[in-house]
Enzyme design. Structure first.
Site, PDB file in Angstrom:
ATOM      1  N   TYR A 108      13.149  -0.629  -4.297  1.00 14.36           N
ATOM      2  CA  TYR A 108      12.849   0.806  -4.193  1.00 14.36           C
ATOM      3  C   TYR A 108      11.614   1.010  -3.321  1.00 14.36           C
ATOM      4  O   TYR A 108      10.618   0.285  -3.444  1.00 14.36           O
ATOM      5  CB  TYR A 108      12.585   1.409  -5.576  1.00 14.36           C
ATOM      6  CG  TYR A 108      12.054   2.833  -5.522  1.00 14.36           C
ATOM      7  CD1 TYR A 108      12.931   3.917  -5.518  1.00 14.36           C
ATOM      8  CD2 TYR A 108      10.691   3.085  -5.434  1.00 14.36           C
ATOM      9  CE1 TYR A 108      12.456   5.212  -5.437  1.00 14.36           C
ATOM     10  CE2 TYR A 108      10.202   4.383  -5.347  1.00 14.36           C
ATOM     11  CZ  TYR A 108      11.085   5.444  -5.345  1.00 14.36           C
ATOM     12  OH  TYR A 108      10.604   6.734  -5.258  1.00 14.36           O
ATOM     13  N   GLU A 196      12.103   8.743   0.417  1.00 14.35           N
ATOM     14  CA  GLU A 196      12.522   7.823  -0.634  1.00 14.35           C
ATOM     15  C   GLU A 196      13.696   6.986  -0.139  1.00 14.35           C
ATOM     16  O   GLU A 196      14.669   7.523   0.387  1.00 14.35           O
ATOM     17  CB  GLU A 196      12.933   8.600  -1.892  1.00 14.35           C
ATOM     18  CG  GLU A 196      13.246   7.702  -3.089  1.00 14.35           C
ATOM     19  CD  GLU A 196      13.545   8.513  -4.338  1.00 14.35           C
ATOM     20  OE1 GLU A 196      12.742   8.473  -5.276  1.00 14.35           O
ATOM     21  OE2 GLU A 196      14.593   9.195  -4.358  1.00 14.35           O
TER      22      GLU A 196
END
Length: 387
Positions: A108, A196
């Site tokens: 991530y 993101e």
């Protein structure tokens, strides 16, 4: 402002971030054509402004072009309901067709503005493919953070620190660090409020890529980025919010039953709080601004009443730059034109307040007038309950 995944990937790719080969398709036939060009095995991804698409059936692995066409056909026109869309969902009007990859690890990456330090923060985690909110709640120690001084930017040592923290080594760590730096360049150059990558993947042959991409932008900076502004998809936004923005009004739809029209963001937030304190929930945030005119007040009223959940309306205005009589005239005009069926509570203070109250009282309409915020909130909540 939000954009689609494929648009975000186009932006970050310009800054040197590796992304899978892929194309957007608007029909099942186009999806098949893209799959054929990419070699057959592809991933079909519904494009909506929300996460959680995979769990909702919006991401499918197709082994053949025919299967890609079939998956795309099933997605087009479908209302995809995810954890981020709410029960109303979003209708799929386009899909992203991407090459299939042999993934070894899912990680991530995210960059946001940290309000506490007034700096961008670059986050990374080994828990890729999982909602970061879940990781933060259950395993906060697994989120790595590097705070960035905007005066000097993202530094190489910070990139290495994140790469090593993710367990990357050697050439893979070097390439990942370069990708991190390029991702920050994209964030800074476009005045993004969020970037993101979830998941950020390492393939079996050691190649780091952004398998997904999400970007949000600071609306106040869009004047500097006309190319980004053109990416706006109005179909993905609440129709009332789109309508409000066309009138220069700051409106956000919520899930309560008390409509609010206020001037000034701080007063609007306080009004929403006191409505909840009085026992109900606001149906919207609406800041008509300090310099609103009679027409804007009328448009604000129209937008509030377009929400069928609204059972009562609270108008809370402090007349500084915007005079109370202007507000009163706008409210009366809107009430007469729209034939309002819901009760309205008005609290006015400031410039020309006596004239504003006089206009309301002589309008022939049944407005409830309050002298202070506490009284206004209690009245509107009681009226909303009866309605």
């Amino acid at each position: 402002m939000k954009i689609h995944e494929y648009q975000a990937k186009q932006i970050v790719a310009k800054y040197g971030v590796n992304v899978p080969r892929g194309e957007v398709a608007f029909t099942p036939a186009e999806a098949r054509g893209v799959a054929e060009r990419l070699g057959g095995t592809v991933v079909v991804k519904a494009q909506i402004h929300a996460g959680g698409r995979g769990k909702a059936g919006g991401v499918k692995l197709a082994r053949t072009p025919q299967e890609a066409e079939s998956f795309a056909a099933a997605m087009f026109g479908k209302k995809l309901v995810t954890i981020q869309t709410g029960p109303e969902g979003r209708v799929v009007k386009r899909v992203l067709i991407e090459e299939g990859l042999d993934v070894a690890r899912e990680l991530y990456l995210g960059i946001v503005i940290d309000r506490a330090t007034a700096r961008p923060v670059f986050m990374a985690s080994t828990e890729g493919g999982v909602e970061i909110e879940v990781v933060a709640a259950e395993h906060p120690e697994k989120i790595l953070k590097e705070f960035i001084d905007p005066a000097i930017g993202f530094q190489p040592f910070q990139a290495r620190k994140l790469a090593f923290g993710l367990g990357l080594e050697g050439k893979v760590a070097t390439e990942a660090g370069r990708l991190f730096a390029n991702l920050y360049r994209a964030f800074e150059a476009t005045d993004a409020s969020l970037v993101e990558i979830n998941p950020f993947v390492i393939t079996r042959n050691g190649r780091p890529l952004a398998l997904d991409a999400k970007m949000n932008f600071d609306d106040n900076a869009l004047a500097r980025h006309p190319d980004v502004r053109e990416l706006r998809d109005l179909d993905e936004e609440d129709p009332l919010e789109v309508k409000a923005s066309s009138y220069g009004l700051n409106y956000i739809r919520l899930d309560g039953n008390v409509g609010c029209m206020v001037n000034g963001a701080g007063l609007a937030m306080a009004t929403m709080d006191i409505i909840q304190y009085a026992g109900s929930r606001p149906a919207n945030f609406l800041d008509v601004g300090g310099g609103a005119n009679e027409q804007q007040v009328r448009h604000g009223f129209e937008i509030i009443l377009s929400d069928t959940n609204v059972r009562a309306v609270l108008i809370n205005i402090f007349g500084g730059i915007m005079r109370c009589d202007i507000v009163a005239n706008g409210v009366v005009a809107a009430a007469k034109a729209l034939q309002i069926k819901v009760p309205v509570v008005v609290r006015l203070k400031g410039t020309n307040v006596e004239l504003g109250q006089k206009i309301l009282k002589e309008s022939g309409l049944n407005f409830a007038v309050a002298d202070n915020m506490k009284e206004a909130a209690e009245k509107v909540v009681a009226l909303a309950g009866r309605a």
